[in-house]
Design an enzyme around this catalytic site. Structure first.
Site, PDB file in Angstrom:
ATOM      1  N   ASP A   1       2.019  -4.612   5.597  1.00 15.60           N
ATOM      2  CA  ASP A   1       2.356  -4.146   4.255  1.00 15.60           C
ATOM      3  C   ASP A   1       1.501  -4.979   3.296  1.00 15.60           C
ATOM      4  O   ASP A   1       1.727  -6.177   3.134  1.00 15.60           O
ATOM      5  CB  ASP A   1       3.864  -4.360   4.030  1.00 15.60           C
ATOM      6  CG  ASP A   1       4.345  -3.852   2.675  1.00 15.60           C
ATOM      7  OD1 ASP A   1       3.530  -3.823   1.733  1.00 15.60           O
ATOM      8  OD2 ASP A   1       5.529  -3.496   2.566  1.00 15.60           O
TER       9      ASP A   1
ATOM     10  N   TYR B   1       9.884  -6.783   3.559  1.00 10.13           N
ATOM     11  CA  TYR B   1      10.518  -6.124   2.409  1.00 10.13           C
ATOM     12  C   TYR B   1      11.915  -5.599   2.796  1.00 10.13           C
ATOM     13  O   TYR B   1      12.094  -5.033   3.880  1.00 10.13           O
ATOM     14  CB  TYR B   1       9.618  -4.970   1.945  1.00 10.13           C
ATOM     15  CG  TYR B   1      10.196  -4.155   0.833  1.00 10.13           C
ATOM     16  CD1 TYR B   1      10.268  -4.666  -0.458  1.00 10.13           C
ATOM     17  CD2 TYR B   1      10.686  -2.880   1.064  1.00 10.13           C
ATOM     18  CE1 TYR B   1      10.814  -3.926  -1.488  1.00 10.13           C
ATOM     19  CE2 TYR B   1      11.234  -2.127   0.037  1.00 10.13           C
ATOM     20  CZ  TYR B   1      11.297  -2.652  -1.235  1.00 10.13           C
ATOM     21  OH  TYR B   1      11.839  -1.910  -2.249  1.00 10.13           O
TER      22      TYR B   1
ATOM     23  N   ARG C   1       1.627  20.888   1.575  1.00  6.20           N
ATOM     24  CA  ARG C   1       2.210  19.842   2.434  1.00  6.20           C
ATOM     25  C   ARG C   1       1.149  19.322   3.396  1.00  6.20           C
ATOM     26  O   ARG C   1       1.064  18.146   3.685  1.00  6.20           O
ATOM     27  CB  ARG C   1       3.444  20.361   3.197  1.00  6.20           C
ATOM     28  CG  ARG C   1       3.964  19.362   4.241  1.00  6.20           C
ATOM     29  CD  ARG C   1       5.449  19.531   4.556  1.00  6.20           C
ATOM     30  NE  ARG C   1       5.827  20.916   4.811  1.00  6.20           N
ATOM     31  CZ  ARG C   1       5.612  21.558   5.969  1.00  6.20           C
ATOM     32  NH1 ARG C   1       5.062  20.944   6.994  1.00  6.20           N
ATOM     33  NH2 ARG C   1       5.962  22.830   6.109  1.00  6.20           N
TER      34      ARG C   1
ATOM     35  N   LYS D   1       3.503  -0.257  -7.022  1.00  3.48           N
ATOM     36  CA  LYS D   1       3.304  -1.596  -7.587  1.00  3.48           C
ATOM     37  C   LYS D   1       1.893  -1.711  -8.200  1.00  3.48           C
ATOM     38  O   LYS D   1       1.601  -1.002  -9.135  1.00  3.48           O
ATOM     39  CB  LYS D   1       3.573  -2.637  -6.499  1.00  3.48           C
ATOM     40  CG  LYS D   1       4.854  -2.362  -5.678  1.00  3.48           C
ATOM     41  CD  LYS D   1       6.133  -2.402  -6.489  1.00  3.48           C
ATOM     42  CE  LYS D   1       7.343  -1.838  -5.765  1.00  3.48           C
ATOM     43  NZ  LYS D   1       7.660  -2.388  -4.463  1.00  3.48           N
TER      44      LYS D   1
HETATM   45  C1  LIG Z   1       8.407  -1.989  -3.398  1.00  4.15           C
HETATM   46  C2  LIG Z   1       7.955  -2.361  -2.042  1.00  4.15           C
HETATM   47  C3  LIG Z   1       8.119  -1.482  -0.971  1.00  4.15           C
HETATM   48  C4  LIG Z   1       8.814  -0.140  -1.107  1.00  4.15           C
HETATM   49  O1  LIG Z   1       8.100   0.739  -1.880  1.00  4.15           O
HETATM   50  P1  LIG Z   1       8.752   1.935  -2.729  1.00  4.15           P
HETATM   51  O2  LIG Z   1       7.588   2.521  -3.413  1.00  4.15           O
HETATM   52  O3  LIG Z   1       9.765   1.316  -3.648  1.00  4.15           O
HETATM   53  O4  LIG Z   1       9.406   2.845  -1.769  1.00  4.15           O
HETATM   54  C5  LIG Z   1       7.613  -1.874   0.260  1.00  4.15           C
HETATM   55  N1  LIG Z   1       7.016  -3.073   0.426  1.00  4.15           N
HETATM   56  C6  LIG Z   1       6.864  -3.944  -0.581  1.00  4.15           C
HETATM   57  C7  LIG Z   1       6.203  -5.253  -0.323  1.00  4.15           C
HETATM   58  C8  LIG Z   1       7.329  -3.629  -1.848  1.00  4.15           C
HETATM   59  O5  LIG Z   1       7.192  -4.505  -2.852  1.00  4.15           O
END
Ligand SMILES: *Cc1c(COP(=O)(O)O)cnc(C)c1O
Length: 377
Positions: free
Chosen positions: A170, A98, A46, A195
Site C-alpha cells: 500500500d 491500514y 464496467r 489521499k
Molecule cells: C485511506 C487509506 C486507505 C483506504 O482508502 P479509501 O479510499 O478510504 O477506501 C487504504 N490505505 C491507506 C494507507 C489509507 O490511508
C-alpha cells in the site's frame, strides 16, 4: 525523463481523437458497435471507459508497472487485489496495516477461508518464519500508519522471491513521486487515491498497478467481475489532481519537515514520528528506498496534556479522518482510525491517548506553527 515531466507528458495527457488537453469525461455506460462481428475497444464502461483508461495508463507509467486499474475506493482496490487469492491460501500482512485492510482481511477474507498471519514486517526474520507451505503473498505498508514505521522493501522482496510469493504494498503515504516499489521488485502497488493522488479532499478512489501481464489478467478479471470500478467523473478528478502531485508534495513535505523539527524541540511534545527526523529509527532504510519523508507525521503530547484538548483548540487545520489534501488534516488515532483496536493492543504498539497524526497541507508554515503553539496550550 524526470518524474515532474512524466506527470505532464506520459502518453495519456491528451484526448487522441480531438487533441483536447484535458481528457474528456466520457460519461457513458455503453458504446455503439457498428459491426457486431468486430467489437470496438470500448463496449461497456464496467469493462473499459476512455477517461478511466487514461487514468489507468497514467498511473501505470508513473509507477513503472505493466498496467494500472482504477477502483471506486482505496478499499475496493485493496479488496479487489486480495481477491486474486483463493480459499486455502495463506497471506502474511503487516500488523500495522491500514485499519480497513485489517478489518477486511480479518472479517471478510477469513470467512472465505483465506488464512492470514499479521506480523511486524519491520522484522524481516519474523516475516520469513511465518512462511508456510500454503503462503501465497506478503502485504506491507511503508511508512506505516500512524507511527511511520519503516519496512525494508528490498528485504521483503528477497524473502518473497526465495519462497515464490507475490508481494503487495500500500503506497498511499508516499505516492509514485516519492517511492516506486515496482522498481524495488514489488509485484502489486496499491493506492488510496483519495489521499495525495487526488489531493483535494474531493474524491474517494483507489488504484492498483501490477508488474506483469499475468498479474494484470488476474486483476482485470476481478475488476470486471467484481465491478468496483471508478466512474468517469472521479477518474477525471484524479487525472487533474495528478498533474500537481509533485508541486503539492514538494511544498507539503517541506512544511512537514519544518513542523516536525519544531514539534521535536517543543517542551510539551514527548515524541515525534517522522522519517525526516535524524532520530527516526527507520530513517536510513527509508531513504534507501524513497526520495523523501512525505507529508504525514505523528506526535505525542506529554502527560497531562491530552490529544483531545489539542484537537479542540486547533483552528487552521481540519479535524478529520483522511489525509493528503491541500489543507492540513489532523486526526486522533485512538478515537478515529484505531478505535476498533483493543486498548492493550493499541498501547503495545504506541498508539496512546496523546498521539496525534498530522497530514501537512499547503498553508504558510508560520501560520500552522502559530496555531499549533496556541493549541498545545
Ligand atoms: C485511506 C487509506 C486507505 C483506504 O482508502 P479509501 O479510499 O478510504 O477506501 C487504504 N490505505 C491507506 C494507507 C489509507 O490511508
Amino acid at each position: 525523463m524526470k518524474f515532474g515531466t512524466r506527470l505532464i507528458h506520459n502518453g495519456y495527457e491528451m484526448d487522441q481523437s480531438t487533441g483536447a488537453l484535458s481528457i474528456p469525461i466520457y460519461q457513458t455506460s455503453t458504446f455503439h458497435q457498428r459491426d457486431i462481428d468486430a467489437p470496438k475497444e470500448y463496449q461497456y464502461s464496467r469493462g473499459a471507459n476512455p477517461t478511466r483508461r487514461a487514468l489507468e495508463g497514467t498511473i501505470a507509467v508513473l509507477e513503472g508497472g505493466y498496467r494500472g486499474f482504477a477502483f471506486s475506493s482505496g478499499m475496493a482496490a485493496i479488496s479487489s487485489a486480495l481477491s486474486i487469492f483463493s480459499a486455502g491460501d495463506h497471506l502474511i500482512i503487516c500488523e500495522d496495516v491500514y485499519g480497513g485492510t485489517y478489518q477486511a482481511s480479518q472479517s471478510f477474507f477469513r470467512r472465505f477461508d483465506v488464512d492470514i498471519t499479521f506480523i511486524n514486517a519491520t522484522e524481516a526474520e519474523s516475516v520469513e518464519k511465518s512462511v508456510k507451505h500454503n503462503t501465497k503473498a506478503i502485504f506491507i505498508e511503508s511508512p506505516s500508519n500512524p507511527l511511520l514505521k519503516i519496512t525494508d522493501i528490498r528485504e521483503i522482496v528477497r524473502i518473497a522471491q526465495k519462497h515464490g510469493l507475490t508481494t503487495l504494498i500500500d503506497n498511499t503515504f508516499m505516492t509514485p513521486y516519492l517511492q516506486r516499489p515496482i522498481e524495488l521488485g514489488i509485484d502489486i502497488v496499491i493506492h488510496s487515491a483519495t489521499k495525495f493522488i487526488g489531493g483535494h479532499s474531493d474524491v474517494v478512489a483507489g488504484l492498483v498497478v501490477v508488474k506483469t501481464k499475468e498479474l494484470a489478467k488476474r486483476i482485470q478479471a476481478v475488476q470486471y467481475n467484481f465491478g468496483a470500478v471508478l466512474g468517469p467523473m472521479d477518474s477525471w478528478l484524479l487525472l487533474r489532481g495528478l498533474k500537481t502531485l509533485k508541486v503539492r508534495l514538494d511544498y507539503q513535505q517541506k512544511n512537514a519537515q519544518i513542523l516536525a523539527g519544531w514539534l521535536a524541540d517543543h517542551p510539551k511534545v514527548k515524541k515525534v514520528y517522522y522519517p525526516g527526523l535524524r532520530d527516526h529509527g527507520g530513517r536510513a532504510i527509508h531513504f534507501g528506498q524513497a526520495a523523501g519523508a512525505g507529508a504525514v507525521l505523528s506526535f505525542e503530547i506529554r502527560e497531562g496534556n491530552t490529544g483531545k484538548d489539542f484537537m479542540e483548540r486547533v483552528k487552521n487545520a481540519a479535524v478529520a479522518v483522511s489525509l493528503g489534501g491541500v489543507e492540513t488534516i489532523i486526526s486522533y488515532p485512538v478515537k478515529m482510525s484505531h478505535a476498533g483496536m483493543p486498548r492493550q493492543e493499541r498501547e503495545r504498539m504506541g498508539i496512546t491517548e496523546n498521539l496525534i497524526r498530522v497530514s501537512v497541507g499547503l498553508e504558510d508554515i508560520e501560520d500552522l506553527i502559530e496555531d499549533f503553539e496556541q493549541a498545545l496550550g
